[in-house]
Design a protein around this motif. Structure first.
Motif, short mmCIF file in Angstrom:
data_model
loop_
_atom_site.label_atom_id
_atom_site.label_comp_id
_atom_site.label_asym_id
_atom_site.label_seq_id
_atom_site.Cartn_x
_atom_site.Cartn_y
_atom_site.Cartn_z
N UNK A 138 0.82 -1.22 0.00
CA UNK A 138 0.00 0.00 0.00
C UNK A 138 0.85 1.26 0.00
N UNK A 139 2.17 1.08 0.04
CA UNK A 139 3.07 2.23 -0.01
C UNK A 139 3.24 2.96 1.32
N UNK A 140 2.87 2.34 2.42
CA UNK A 140 3.04 2.97 3.73
C UNK A 140 4.53 3.09 4.03
N UNK A 141 4.88 4.14 4.74
CA UNK A 141 6.28 4.40 5.10
C UNK A 141 6.36 4.73 6.59
N UNK A 142 7.56 4.96 7.04
CA UNK A 142 7.77 5.42 8.41
C UNK A 142 7.39 4.39 9.46
N UNK A 143 6.72 4.85 10.51
CA UNK A 143 6.44 4.00 11.68
C UNK A 143 5.39 2.93 11.43
#
Length: 166
Positions: A138-143
């Protein structure tokens, strides 16, 4: 304000198991739900993150026909009694290798153990499906990077075809 979620889920299980009387005739519950419209042999679980971990635990009640679990987070090895109770139950596990919240090794171990217990059982080891992704779909990034497989699974039309095929 916040009630422990297991108690609500277990209350639902007790309700769903009690709506059919011993003669096999169904009835309308006090909540006004017409159980004639429910197929109690086709109750499925879908769990994500802590819900996946809880969902696998609930599958050991053998009250559900199948389960789909994303980002399973139990870091240990399931006890042999739990695995015996899961034997023969179709499950589809989703996890991303870059999950920063629950390591993919949690799902890797679960799938390995489920396939092992089913190799000599009534269910083909291939009926324990595993969608293991290299990166967050889903392209989530970071934490939250890698911890979106619940979205990925729920958007996959194949999971619904699979459930209906069981």
């Amino acid at each position: 304000f916040y009630e422990e979620p297991r108690s609500k889920i277990l209350q639902f299980i007790r309700w769903s198991c009690g709506v059919i009387d011993h003669s096999g005739a169904s009835s309308v519950t006090a909540q006004g739900i017409d159980v004639n419209r429910m197929d109690l042999d086709r109750l499925y679980l879908f769990g994500f993150s802590d819900g996946a971990t809880l969902g696998v635990e609930l599958m050991t009640t053998q009250k559900f026909a199948a389960g789909i679990f994303a980002a399973y987070g139990f870091t240990g090895k399931l006890p042999s009694l739990a695995l015996e109770r899961l034997k023969g139950l179709p499950m589809w596990i989703f996890h991303s290798a870059d999950d920063v919240i629950f390591p993919v090794k949690c799902s890797d171990q679960l799938v390995k153990d489920l396939r092992a217990v089913n190799n000599n059982g009534s269910l083909s080891a291939a009926s324990v499906k595993y969608s293991r992704f290299d990166r967050d779909q889903e392209g989530f990034t970071g934490s939250v990077r890698g911890h979106s497989t619940g979205i990925t699974a729920s958007k996959n039309p194949e999971i619904y075809r699979w459930l209906l095929s069981l």
